[in-house]
Scaffold this motif. Structure first.
Motif, PDB file in Angstrom:
ATOM      1  N   GLY A  81     -10.239 -28.915  -8.634  1.00 13.39           N
ATOM      2  CA  GLY A  81     -11.221 -27.849  -8.770  1.00 13.39           C
ATOM      3  C   GLY A  81     -10.848 -26.615  -7.976  1.00 13.39           C
ATOM      4  O   GLY A  81     -11.132 -25.480  -8.380  1.00 13.39           O
ATOM      5  N   LEU A  84      -8.605 -24.371  -9.986  1.00 14.77           N
ATOM      6  CA  LEU A  84      -9.391 -23.570 -10.929  1.00 14.77           C
ATOM      7  C   LEU A  84     -10.036 -22.384 -10.193  1.00 14.77           C
ATOM      8  O   LEU A  84     -10.019 -21.246 -10.699  1.00 14.77           O
ATOM      9  CB  LEU A  84     -10.465 -24.442 -11.591  1.00 14.77           C
ATOM     10  CG  LEU A  84     -11.448 -23.727 -12.511  1.00 14.77           C
ATOM     11  CD1 LEU A  84     -10.744 -23.072 -13.681  1.00 14.77           C
ATOM     12  CD2 LEU A  84     -12.500 -24.704 -13.034  1.00 14.77           C
TER      13      LEU A  84
ATOM     14  N   ARG B 205     -19.894 -25.930 -11.352  1.00 18.20           N
ATOM     15  CA  ARG B 205     -19.660 -27.083 -10.469  1.00 18.20           C
ATOM     16  C   ARG B 205     -19.909 -28.402 -11.213  1.00 18.20           C
ATOM     17  O   ARG B 205     -19.116 -29.336 -11.116  1.00 18.20           O
ATOM     18  CB  ARG B 205     -20.571 -26.943  -9.236  1.00 18.20           C
ATOM     19  CG  ARG B 205     -20.685 -28.179  -8.387  1.00 18.20           C
ATOM     20  CD  ARG B 205     -19.360 -28.619  -7.804  1.00 18.20           C
ATOM     21  NE  ARG B 205     -18.753 -27.640  -6.937  1.00 18.20           N
ATOM     22  CZ  ARG B 205     -17.510 -27.728  -6.470  1.00 18.20           C
ATOM     23  NH1 ARG B 205     -16.744 -28.748  -6.809  1.00 18.20           N
ATOM     24  NH2 ARG B 205     -17.027 -26.813  -5.660  1.00 18.20           N
ATOM     25  N   VAL B 208     -17.071 -29.058 -13.601  1.00 21.41           N
ATOM     26  CA  VAL B 208     -15.874 -29.534 -12.893  1.00 21.41           C
ATOM     27  C   VAL B 208     -16.055 -30.992 -12.479  1.00 21.41           C
ATOM     28  O   VAL B 208     -15.133 -31.813 -12.608  1.00 21.41           O
ATOM     29  CB  VAL B 208     -15.576 -28.621 -11.672  1.00 21.41           C
ATOM     30  CG1 VAL B 208     -14.508 -29.236 -10.786  1.00 21.41           C
ATOM     31  CG2 VAL B 208     -15.130 -27.238 -12.137  1.00 21.41           C
ATOM     32  N   ASP B 209     -17.258 -31.339 -11.991  1.00 15.80           N
ATOM     33  CA  ASP B 209     -17.514 -32.731 -11.586  1.00 15.80           C
ATOM     34  C   ASP B 209     -17.365 -33.681 -12.769  1.00 15.80           C
ATOM     35  O   ASP B 209     -16.776 -34.762 -12.661  1.00 15.80           O
ATOM     36  CB  ASP B 209     -18.923 -32.844 -10.987  1.00 15.80           C
ATOM     37  CG  ASP B 209     -19.020 -32.174  -9.618  1.00 15.80           C
ATOM     38  OD1 ASP B 209     -17.940 -31.891  -9.022  1.00 15.80           O
ATOM     39  OD2 ASP B 209     -20.134 -31.911  -9.158  1.00 15.80           O
ATOM     40  N   LEU B 219      -7.909 -30.974 -14.695  1.00 18.42           N
ATOM     41  CA  LEU B 219      -7.831 -30.051 -13.551  1.00 18.42           C
ATOM     42  C   LEU B 219      -6.425 -29.945 -12.960  1.00 18.42           C
ATOM     43  O   LEU B 219      -6.232 -29.315 -11.921  1.00 18.42           O
ATOM     44  CB  LEU B 219      -8.823 -30.480 -12.464  1.00 18.42           C
ATOM     45  CG  LEU B 219     -10.291 -30.394 -12.899  1.00 18.42           C
ATOM     46  CD1 LEU B 219     -11.203 -31.052 -11.880  1.00 18.42           C
ATOM     47  CD2 LEU B 219     -10.709 -28.953 -13.123  1.00 18.42           C
ATOM     48  N   LEU B 283     -14.399 -24.577 -20.380  1.00 23.43           N
ATOM     49  CA  LEU B 283     -14.817 -25.497 -19.310  1.00 23.43           C
ATOM     50  C   LEU B 283     -16.093 -26.264 -19.711  1.00 23.43           C
ATOM     51  O   LEU B 283     -16.123 -27.499 -19.702  1.00 23.43           O
ATOM     52  CB  LEU B 283     -15.087 -24.670 -18.048  1.00 23.43           C
ATOM     53  CG  LEU B 283     -15.231 -25.398 -16.728  1.00 23.43           C
ATOM     54  CD1 LEU B 283     -13.909 -26.024 -16.324  1.00 23.43           C
ATOM     55  CD2 LEU B 283     -15.687 -24.421 -15.627  1.00 23.43           C
TER      56      LEU B 283
END
Lengths: 112, 470
Positions: A81, A84, B205, B208-209, B219, B283
């Motif tokens: 992350g 990114l 967030r 991404v999680d 990622l 994303l």
């Protein structure tokens, strides 16, 4: 300058081919940095005085942004992350800096 | 609502065509928009023309497929506007104003002389232009099919027909204001769509999680492309912008040199706004897709499938933006192909092009027909077809515009050699990728590198002199 430009262009082309064939991280980072920022130096011949100095300094500073990003990603220091996030931060910061550097050092009437 | 909007857009296109028919009276009007553009119009038009279905459909699709490694394609975006003006825009504007030439191969001919330099650059533009146009057609077909459930060719046919109407009638005189308006629509829609998509997934967030848990390789910044491939994309799409004729064309439309000053600000602002769709939809869409919140048969269908799950108004806006992206790119490319076929190739062969605009208008129709046939008939994935078009322009034109326009010692023989060797190397690497090398050889960029070496070697091997302008 007559020989510097073609030799630099040929050097960059050779560097890219070597990097592509070898897959070397150092060569890749060098080729990417030189390829993305060096063409900006072509404009130096069309600037005079303070504009020329500001453009040269600005290009060197601007080159540090992709340099830092490439270094962090290619060396595997930033991953997941955070990678990114680093990419998004680069888009925002360089996206503001590069066009303003261009406008601020645009050639005046006295420039060639 | 969709039918009414489509009717409104069709009426606007036909009105623009009628106005353009009268306004574009000569070559300068048809190919250079009568040199009427300021920074805003040219910057928005350039960005709209440069961004296509590749960004709205292929980009999020590529992100769904490769993850954040796909971002290497757009990472050079902050630098490209300024880079183009520094390295190519300034010499092009000077040459165009001195010679009054209205085409990109025309600028090459002013610098390197008539004949082969003009012919080879025109051929590269015609070939790469048709390939890139085909990407637009394929983009409409994929999206039209997913969004409407009707055959993709129908949507492709309607959109290309409308674009061809005003492009054939008014060339860039009608095309430029249309492109600028389409650029504004694309930027607004991209920001809103990306925001809505991220909100739907619960924020960046949360996305991404989800991705870290369900597909951690998403990622990995080098997933599926490797380091050489990633950096190759960075360079190809960074340096490559200096060789894309639909960008270069905009320098020929400027009303004065001062207009260049703020072009990078406009171009970069619009570009980054539109690219939020790649990042946000890619994303959020992939996270939602992996959570099973909507079905998608392939990564290319993630963006349109996500769009269908958003509020109706937003989905319509998103679809309109995709249409605008496709139409703006198609406009410039059709005009460039028409110029290459009806003005540059005849001149390069020593013939006087037919007077009047009948031939360019017919060539515009021909370019549209060829793109429809290739786009609907090709099985190549959307993203790869896009790279092929971009790569051809880069391999052929980058050495002559980047090095050739900035170096007084570059010779005609060097330019011709670069224009021959660059695309030949690219084509060879596309058809027969090298095996057994540790890195990954990107065809377009490697073709351009080979072209630069040939340009420099042949130029340094001859007495340094500037070619006479015709």
């Amino acid at each position: 300058m007559n020989r510097a430009l073609p030799l630099a262009a040929a050097g960059l082309a050779t560097l890219w081919i070597a990097a592509a064939l070898s897959g070397s991280r150092g060569l890749l980072a060098g080729a990417a940095l030189a390829g993305l920022v060096a063409p900006g130096f072509l404009a130096l011949r069309r600037r005079r005085g303070p504009r020329r100095r500001r453009l040269a300094a600005g290009l060197l500073t601007l080159g540090a942004l992709p340099g830092a990003l490439l270094g962090l990603l290619l060396a595997g220091i930033v991953t997941g992350g955070a990678a990114l996030g680093a990419m998004a931060a680069f888009l925002a910061v360089a996206g503001a800096a590069a066009p303003l550097l261009y406008a601020g050092t645009f050639p005046g009437r006295e420039d060639p | 609502m969709t039918g009414a909007l489509l009717g409104l857009a069709a009426a606007a296109c036909l009105l623009l065509a009628a106005w353009g028919w009268r306004a574009a009276r000569d070559d300068e009007g048809f190919f250079a928009a009568s040199r009427s553009a300021g920074a805003l119009l040219a910057g928005l038009g350039g960005t709209a023309a440069g961004l296509s279905a590749f960004v709205f459909v292929g980009g999020p699709g590529l992100m769904a497929s490769l993850g954040i490694a796909s971002l290497w394609i757009v990472l050079s975006a902050p630098l490209t506007g300024a880079l183009q003006c520094w390295a190519v825009g300034e010499p092009m504007v000077r040459l165009a104003r001195e010679s009054r030439c209205v085409t990109v191969p025309g600028v090459v001919a002013v610098r390197f002389g008539e004949g082969a330099p003009r012919a080879l650059s025109a051929l590269a533009i015609a070939a790469g232009g048709i390939a890139t146009l085909a990407v637009q057609v394929k983009g409409i077909a994929v999206l039209g099919n997913v969004l409407t459930g009707r055959p993709g060719w129908l949507a492709a046919g309607i959109l290309i027909l409308l674009t061809t109407a005003y492009t054939a009638a008014g060339g860039m005189r009608a095309g430029l204001p249309a492109e600028a308006a389409q650029g504004v629509l694309m930027a607004l829609a991209a920001l809103l769509t990306a925001g809505a998509a991220l909100e739907r997934v619960g924020g960046a967030r949360a996305a991404v999680d989800t991705l870290a848990a369900l597909r951690p390789e998403f990622l990995d910044p080098f997933n599926g492309v490797g380091m050489t491939g990633a950096v190759g994309w960075l360079l190809l799409f960074g340096l490559g912008t200096c060789a894309q004729p639909h960008y270069l064309q905009k320098f020929l439309l400027l009303r004065d040199r001062e207009s260049l000053r703020w072009m990078p600000v406009v171009m970069t602002g619009a570009l980054l706004a539109v690219l939020t769709v790649w990042l946000g939809v890619g994303l959020a869409g992939t996270a939602l897709w992996l959570r099973g919140e909507f079905p998608a048969a392939a990564p290319d269908q993630v963006a349109p499938a996500l769009l269908r799950t958003l509020p109706r108004g937003l989905a319509v806006l998103g679809a309109a933006a995709v249409g605008a992206a496709i139409m703006s790119t198609a406009t410039s490319l059709m005009n460039l192909v028409a110029a290459a076929l009806t003005r540059d190739l005849p001149r390069a062969l020593g013939r006087t092009p037919h007077r009047g605009l009948l031939a360019p208008r017919l060539a515009t129709l021909g370019a549209a027909g060829a793109a429809l046939a290739l786009g609907l008939g090709s099985d190549r994935p959307l993203a790869l077809l896009g790279v092929l078009g971009w790569g051809t322009f880069t391999a052929a034109l980058l050495p002559v515009v980047l090095v050739g326009l900035n170096w007084e010692g570059a010779t005609r023989a060097g330019a011709v050699g670069a224009l021959l060797v660059g695309p030949a190397v690219q084509l060879l690497l596309e058809l027969a990728p090298p095996v057994g090398v540790p890195g990954a050889v990107e065809p377009g960029l490697t073709g351009a590198a080979a072209g630069v070496l040939v340009l420099v070697a042949l130029s340094l091997g001859r007495p340094v002199r500037r070619e006479a302008a015709p």
